[in-house]
Design an enzyme around this catalytic site. Structure first.
Site, PDB file in Angstrom:
ATOM      1  N   CYS A  49       0.844  -1.184   0.000  1.00  0.00           N
ATOM      2  CA  CYS A  49       0.000   0.000   0.000  1.00  0.00           C
ATOM      3  C   CYS A  49       0.881   1.236   0.000  1.00  0.00           C
ATOM      4  O   CYS A  49       2.093   1.142   0.079  1.00  0.00           O
ATOM      5  CB  CYS A  49      -0.862   0.049   1.257  1.00  0.00           C
ATOM      6  SG  CYS A  49      -1.678  -1.492   1.643  1.00  0.00           S
TER       7      CYS A  49
ATOM      8  N   ARG B 152       1.058   2.546  -5.940  1.00  0.00           N
ATOM      9  CA  ARG B 152       1.460   1.500  -4.998  1.00  0.00           C
ATOM     10  C   ARG B 152       0.304   0.568  -4.629  1.00  0.00           C
ATOM     11  O   ARG B 152       0.510  -0.470  -3.989  1.00  0.00           O
ATOM     12  CB  ARG B 152       2.013   2.133  -3.727  1.00  0.00           C
ATOM     13  CG  ARG B 152       3.244   2.975  -3.956  1.00  0.00           C
ATOM     14  CD  ARG B 152       3.692   3.583  -2.656  1.00  0.00           C
ATOM     15  NE  ARG B 152       4.076   2.575  -1.716  1.00  0.00           N
ATOM     16  CZ  ARG B 152       5.292   2.045  -1.621  1.00  0.00           C
ATOM     17  NH1 ARG B 152       6.247   2.476  -2.407  1.00  0.00           N
ATOM     18  NH2 ARG B 152       5.568   1.125  -0.737  1.00  0.00           N
TER      19      ARG B 152
ATOM     20  N   TRP C  21      -3.742  -1.844  -1.430  1.00  0.00           N
ATOM     21  CA  TRP C  21      -3.717  -3.006  -2.320  1.00  0.00           C
ATOM     22  C   TRP C  21      -3.952  -4.186  -1.389  1.00  0.00           C
ATOM     23  O   TRP C  21      -3.080  -4.567  -0.620  1.00  0.00           O
ATOM     24  CB  TRP C  21      -2.361  -3.086  -3.000  1.00  0.00           C
ATOM     25  CG  TRP C  21      -2.242  -4.154  -4.041  1.00  0.00           C
ATOM     26  CD1 TRP C  21      -2.904  -4.228  -5.232  1.00  0.00           C
ATOM     27  CD2 TRP C  21      -1.361  -5.283  -4.001  1.00  0.00           C
ATOM     28  NE1 TRP C  21      -2.476  -5.345  -5.916  1.00  0.00           N
ATOM     29  CE2 TRP C  21      -1.544  -5.999  -5.195  1.00  0.00           C
ATOM     30  CE3 TRP C  21      -0.433  -5.763  -3.077  1.00  0.00           C
ATOM     31  CZ2 TRP C  21      -0.840  -7.168  -5.487  1.00  0.00           C
ATOM     32  CZ3 TRP C  21       0.265  -6.918  -3.372  1.00  0.00           C
ATOM     33  CH2 TRP C  21       0.057  -7.605  -4.566  1.00  0.00           C
TER      34      TRP C  21
ATOM     35  N   ASN D 242       1.243  -0.018   6.058  1.00  0.00           N
ATOM     36  CA  ASN D 242       1.700  -0.769   4.890  1.00  0.00           C
ATOM     37  C   ASN D 242       2.530  -1.927   5.424  1.00  0.00           C
ATOM     38  O   ASN D 242       3.460  -1.705   6.192  1.00  0.00           O
ATOM     39  CB  ASN D 242       2.549   0.151   4.003  1.00  0.00           C
ATOM     40  CG  ASN D 242       3.241  -0.602   2.884  1.00  0.00           C
ATOM     41  OD1 ASN D 242       2.769  -1.644   2.437  1.00  0.00           O
ATOM     42  ND2 ASN D 242       4.371  -0.081   2.425  1.00  0.00           N
ATOM     43  N   GLY D 243       2.195  -3.150   5.039  1.00  0.00           N
ATOM     44  CA  GLY D 243       2.941  -4.311   5.541  1.00  0.00           C
ATOM     45  C   GLY D 243       1.973  -5.354   6.069  1.00  0.00           C
ATOM     46  O   GLY D 243       0.783  -5.333   5.739  1.00  0.00           O
TER      47      GLY D 243
ATOM     48  N   GLU E 242       9.958 -11.101 -21.381  1.00  0.00           N
ATOM     49  CA  GLU E 242       9.644  -9.804 -20.785  1.00  0.00           C
ATOM     50  C   GLU E 242       8.538  -9.105 -21.593  1.00  0.00           C
ATOM     51  O   GLU E 242       7.615  -8.518 -21.018  1.00  0.00           O
ATOM     52  CB  GLU E 242      10.923  -8.956 -20.695  1.00  0.00           C
ATOM     53  CG  GLU E 242      10.730  -7.487 -20.397  1.00  0.00           C
ATOM     54  CD  GLU E 242       9.921  -7.171 -19.143  1.00  0.00           C
ATOM     55  OE1 GLU E 242       9.630  -8.079 -18.343  1.00  0.00           O
ATOM     56  OE2 GLU E 242       9.524  -6.009 -18.983  1.00  0.00           O
TER      57      GLU E 242
ATOM     58  N   LYS F  42       4.786  -7.880 -20.283  1.00  0.00           N
ATOM     59  CA  LYS F  42       4.203  -6.547 -20.508  1.00  0.00           C
ATOM     60  C   LYS F  42       2.813  -6.680 -21.107  1.00  0.00           C
ATOM     61  O   LYS F  42       1.864  -6.049 -20.680  1.00  0.00           O
ATOM     62  CB  LYS F  42       5.046  -5.706 -21.486  1.00  0.00           C
ATOM     63  CG  LYS F  42       6.350  -5.166 -21.033  1.00  0.00           C
ATOM     64  CD  LYS F  42       6.274  -4.139 -19.946  1.00  0.00           C
ATOM     65  CE  LYS F  42       6.205  -4.804 -18.609  1.00  0.00           C
ATOM     66  NZ  LYS F  42       7.390  -5.070 -17.866  1.00  0.00           N
TER      67      LYS F  42
ATOM     68  N   GLU G 135       0.240  -7.975 -18.665  1.00  0.00           N
ATOM     69  CA  GLU G 135      -0.103  -7.007 -17.629  1.00  0.00           C
ATOM     70  C   GLU G 135      -1.081  -5.948 -18.122  1.00  0.00           C
ATOM     71  O   GLU G 135      -1.997  -5.577 -17.413  1.00  0.00           O
ATOM     72  CB  GLU G 135       1.166  -6.303 -17.125  1.00  0.00           C
ATOM     73  CG  GLU G 135       2.055  -7.178 -16.290  1.00  0.00           C
ATOM     74  CD  GLU G 135       3.317  -6.438 -15.880  1.00  0.00           C
ATOM     75  OE1 GLU G 135       3.514  -6.233 -14.679  1.00  0.00           O
ATOM     76  OE2 GLU G 135       4.121  -6.068 -16.755  1.00  0.00           O
TER      77      GLU G 135
ATOM     78  N   HIS H 176       8.532 -28.946 -29.005  1.00  0.00           N
ATOM     79  CA  HIS H 176       8.575 -29.952 -27.933  1.00  0.00           C
ATOM     80  C   HIS H 176       7.287 -29.960 -27.117  1.00  0.00           C
ATOM     81  O   HIS H 176       7.273 -30.419 -25.983  1.00  0.00           O
ATOM     82  CB  HIS H 176       9.794 -29.718 -27.040  1.00  0.00           C
ATOM     83  CG  HIS H 176      11.071 -29.840 -27.794  1.00  0.00           C
ATOM     84  ND1 HIS H 176      11.597 -31.060 -28.172  1.00  0.00           N
ATOM     85  CD2 HIS H 176      11.900 -28.901 -28.303  1.00  0.00           C
ATOM     86  CE1 HIS H 176      12.707 -30.861 -28.862  1.00  0.00           C
ATOM     87  NE2 HIS H 176      12.912 -29.563 -28.956  1.00  0.00           N
TER      88      HIS H 176
ATOM     89  N   LYS I 272       2.606  -1.430  -7.737  1.00  0.00           N
ATOM     90  CA  LYS I 272       3.947  -1.116  -8.246  1.00  0.00           C
ATOM     91  C   LYS I 272       5.048  -1.871  -7.509  1.00  0.00           C
ATOM     92  O   LYS I 272       5.798  -2.601  -8.107  1.00  0.00           O
ATOM     93  CB  LYS I 272       4.184   0.393  -8.159  1.00  0.00           C
ATOM     94  CG  LYS I 272       5.529   0.847  -8.690  1.00  0.00           C
ATOM     95  CD  LYS I 272       5.589   0.748 -10.198  1.00  0.00           C
ATOM     96  CE  LYS I 272       6.945   1.084 -10.785  1.00  0.00           C
ATOM     97  NZ  LYS I 272       7.113   0.539 -12.116  1.00  0.00           N
TER      98      LYS I 272
HETATM   99  C1  F6R Z   1       6.368  -5.919 -14.295  1.00  0.00           C
HETATM  100  C2  F6R Z   1       6.801  -5.423 -13.020  1.00  0.00           C
HETATM  101  C3  F6R Z   1       7.098  -6.396 -11.922  1.00  0.00           C
HETATM  102  C4  F6R Z   1       8.365  -5.967 -11.188  1.00  0.00           C
HETATM  103  C5  F6R Z   1       8.641  -6.869  -9.986  1.00  0.00           C
HETATM  104  C6  F6R Z   1       9.921  -6.465  -9.274  1.00  0.00           C
HETATM  105  O1  F6R Z   1       6.115  -4.888 -15.212  1.00  0.00           O
HETATM  106  O2  F6R Z   1       6.918  -4.234 -12.837  1.00  0.00           O
HETATM  107  O3  F6R Z   1       7.208  -7.693 -12.412  1.00  0.00           O
HETATM  108  O4  F6R Z   1       9.427  -6.023 -12.084  1.00  0.00           O
HETATM  109  O5  F6R Z   1       7.578  -6.799  -9.083  1.00  0.00           O
HETATM  110  O6  F6R Z   1       9.864  -5.141  -8.863  1.00  0.00           O
HETATM  111  P1  F6R Z   1      11.167  -4.313  -8.509  1.00  0.00           P
HETATM  112  O7  F6R Z   1      11.944  -4.138  -9.775  1.00  0.00           O
HETATM  113  O8  F6R Z   1      10.678  -3.005  -7.955  1.00  0.00           O
HETATM  114  O9  F6R Z   1      11.927  -5.120  -7.511  1.00  0.00           O
END
Ligand code: F6R
Length: 606
Positions: free
Chosen positions: A2, A27, A74, A100-101, A476, A480, A483, A499, A601
């Site tokens: 959060c 967040r 969140w 938060n936590g 990757e 994207k 997401e 395979h 995030k």
């Molecule tokens: C995907 C994304 C997440 C972060 C992951 C690690 O777009 O943003 O998969 O890459 O949660 O986050 P960080 O880099 O902040 O440790």
């Protein structure tokens, strides 16, 4: 997971408190709320939805007060509803907290409190602490000892802010395991989950450490130890990011802005002094085993780094997803764990580093957020300097980390005699010139990528495929696409297709191929072989390819042709274009691009 924010000022702080929590919305954004002290009374409002939505429902900005706390949630414990939204109050209505936590022992504490007749209004772990503070106050008759006594009862990780009409001009903020930073303005002080909360008002910040709490008034601050309330000597730092770089700057979404920021991000990664990269490489050379760890996007970044180390330095580096490191890592004293993280707060990655530290291994990280927990845990930090990444999905931070890993692989290769001076210089030159080429490509090709997204809109199921280093790039890119579009997208090595996965291919299963330039002969040939396998089963084939690749142009159904770049830059170029493809695909689908459903995030919980 959060965002929390707390503000104390000389005048009405509500508009600033509201803005601060809006700045932290990335967040978490399933509900939000605020509590302020007004005319000696505690007032609070909260509900479900994003910050603007809750403001519409509850008119948060209509509140008034000089001291207040706010939260954007969140959900982890308890469903998304108005009662579970923060702030939470003690049953006497005297204390409001945001958190938060996670409090791990909240169930046992809840039972204990219920047995004493306390009635709980929510399903959250947070409410337990609010009641504990209320009860401790009955015993101690003072706020600070009551807060500390209550905190002694809870186990887990947290950042908590507290406001109470008993001390209307004062705020408390505590950190143990979740990020918390203080901000000092003119006649106004802040405590928040990260600096984005208060950047428009001050760039003077202080990063709290675990086991510390802050006592703030509009013109004073002190950090004290939770263990014995003694003051901690600390100095604020100046934050380089300004509020403007945190804004959208005319782009319709942060995602698009951050994709377009990438030429600058790469330049910043190139400007990191060579000596810093060499120090990291020296650590690798002196270590037993070196591991690269990251999770989500940073895991794929680590995989890109792995390919680069194999290719440029002849060194195989194990890569482990941070969340699995505990099970898989065999770490001994003298080993090295290099963690990758944009936020520097990701729980899984912090735990992987802690695991390494506990085994007396050396640690390093490449991280974007200054003062973040990870950056303070490790022996060596490389700050990537990508500027704030606001969109929940990571783009520019990832590319910067790839460039830094490429620089490290080059230095490693050079120092171990695997890479010639000449090759080193060629790649260095290519990297230096790449930002400009990328900028031009973004400017000139985005329209073509939008057209490709238009052609792609009928497909609900996708395979993203590449070989060699294009495999983690495809992974990757697939992440994207998942997401932001919520579609079913699988990334896989193109060689893997026959395979098993090939069984899924028919006219409704689209594929996107990451095709290397033709001069990467073997890789190019192998990628096209997989493409043909799909085509032979009536699978629609999309591709990213480079100018002059007539062979690919003949077999692809739809493609974007990219300008020729040196082979070492080609995977980066394709990744950026794939990000743009995901963006336009999500736009056509009307998705919540900057804040996709169910995500947050920085995932600071395990
Ligand atoms: C995907 C994304 C997440 C972060 C992951 C690690 O777009 O943003 O998969 O890459 O949660 O986050 P960080 O880099 O902040 O440790």
């Amino acid at each position: 997971m959060c965002g929390i924010s707390a503000v104390v000022g000389q005048k009405n702080i509500v508009p600033i408190l509201f803005e601060s929590i809006k700045n932290l919305e990335y967040r978490g954004y399933d509900s939000c709320g605020m509590a302020v002290i007004h005319e000696g009374k505690l007032a609070w409002r909260k509900n479900t939805g994003g910050v603007d939505e809750v403001n519409k429902k509850e008119h948060l900005t209509g509140m008034q007060g000089r001291t207040g706390i706010a939260h954007t949630r969140w959900a982890t414990h308890g469903r998304v509803d108005a009662l579970n939204a923060h702030p939470h109050l003690s049953s006497d209505g005297l204390f409001a907290i945001v958190h938060n936590g996670i409090f791990n022992n909240y169930q046992a504490l809840r039972q204990e409190l219920e047995a004493k007749g306390i009635v709980f209004l929510s399903q959250t772990d947070t409410e337990v602490l609010a009641h504990l503070i209320g009860l401790a106050f009955q015993e101690f008759g003072q706020v600070e000892p009551a807060l500390l006594a209550a905190l002694e009862r809870v186990e887990g990780t947290y950042a908590v802010a507290l406001t109470t009409p008993l001390e209307p001009e004062r705020l408390y903020a505590v950190r143990k395991g979740s990020p918390l930073v203080l901000g000092f303005g003119e006649g106004i002080q802040f405590a928040a989950s990260d600096v984005n909360a208060f950047l428009p008002y001050t760039r003077s910040a202080l990063f709290m450490d675990d086991g510390e709490y802050a006592v703030l008034t509009h013109d004073s601050w002190q950090v004290r130890r939770m263990a014995d309330s003694t003051p901690v000597e600390k100095s604020p730092v100046h934050i380089e990011w300004d509020a403007e770089t945190s804004r959208k700057g005319g782009y319709s979404h942060y995602m698009l802005k951050e994709i377009f920021d990438q030429p600058l991000t790469i330049t910043n990664a190139m400007n990191i002094p060579r000596q810093e990269i060499i120090s990291l490489v020296e650590m690798i050379r002196q270590a037993g085993t070196t591991y690269l760890v990251g999770v989500g996007t940073t895991y794929y970044v680590a995989m890109v780094g792995q390919y680069l180390c194999s290719q440029l330095a002849g060194r195989y580096i194990p890569v482990v997803s941070s969340d699995e490191f505990y099970e898989l890592g065999v770490v001994a004293p003298g080993d090295l764990v290099i963690a990758l993280s944009q936020s520097g707060e990701t729980y899984d990655t912090r735990m992987a580093v802690q695991f390494a530290k506990d085994r007396k291994a050396h640690t390093a990280c490449i991280v974007n957020v200054m003062g973040s927990t990870l950056s303070r845990m490790v022996d060596q930090v490389i700050m990537q300097g990508s500027g704030p990444e606001i969109c929940v999905v990571s783009t520019k931070a990832a590319i910067a980390q790839m460039v830094i890993l490429m620089r490290a692989a080059m230095e490693l290769g050079l120092s171990e005699g695997h890479l010639t001076e000449e090759s080193y210089r060629d790649i260095h030159k290519a990297l230096g010139e790449f930002p400009q080429v990328l900028q031009k490509t973004l400017n000139e090709l985005s329209g073509f990528v939008r057209n490709l997204a238009e052609k792609a809109e009928d497909y609900q199921n996708w395979l993203f495929m590449g070989r060699g280093i294009y495999y983690p790039i495809a992974m990757e890119a697939a992440l994207k696409m998942k997401e932001v579009t919520y579609l079913h997208v699988e990334g896989l090595p193109a060689g893997f297709l026959k395979h098993g996965t090939l069984a899924m291919v028919d006219s409704r299963m689209a594929s996107l191929f990451f095709i290397p330039p033709p001069e990467s002969r073997e890789l190019h040939k192998q990628t096209l072989a997989a493409l043909e396998e799909v085509k032979a089963r009536s699978g629609p084939v999309f591709g990213l390819m480079f100018q002059g690749d007539t062979q690919s142009a003949q077999v692809l159904d739809h493609y974007v042709e990219l300008p020729q770049v040196p082979a070492a830059m080609a995977p980066f170029m394709e990744l950026v274009v794939a990000q743009v493809f995901s963006y336009f695909s999500a736009l056509r689908l009307g998705r919540s691009i900057d804040k996709p459903r169910n995500l947050a995030k920085s995932v600071t919980v395990g």
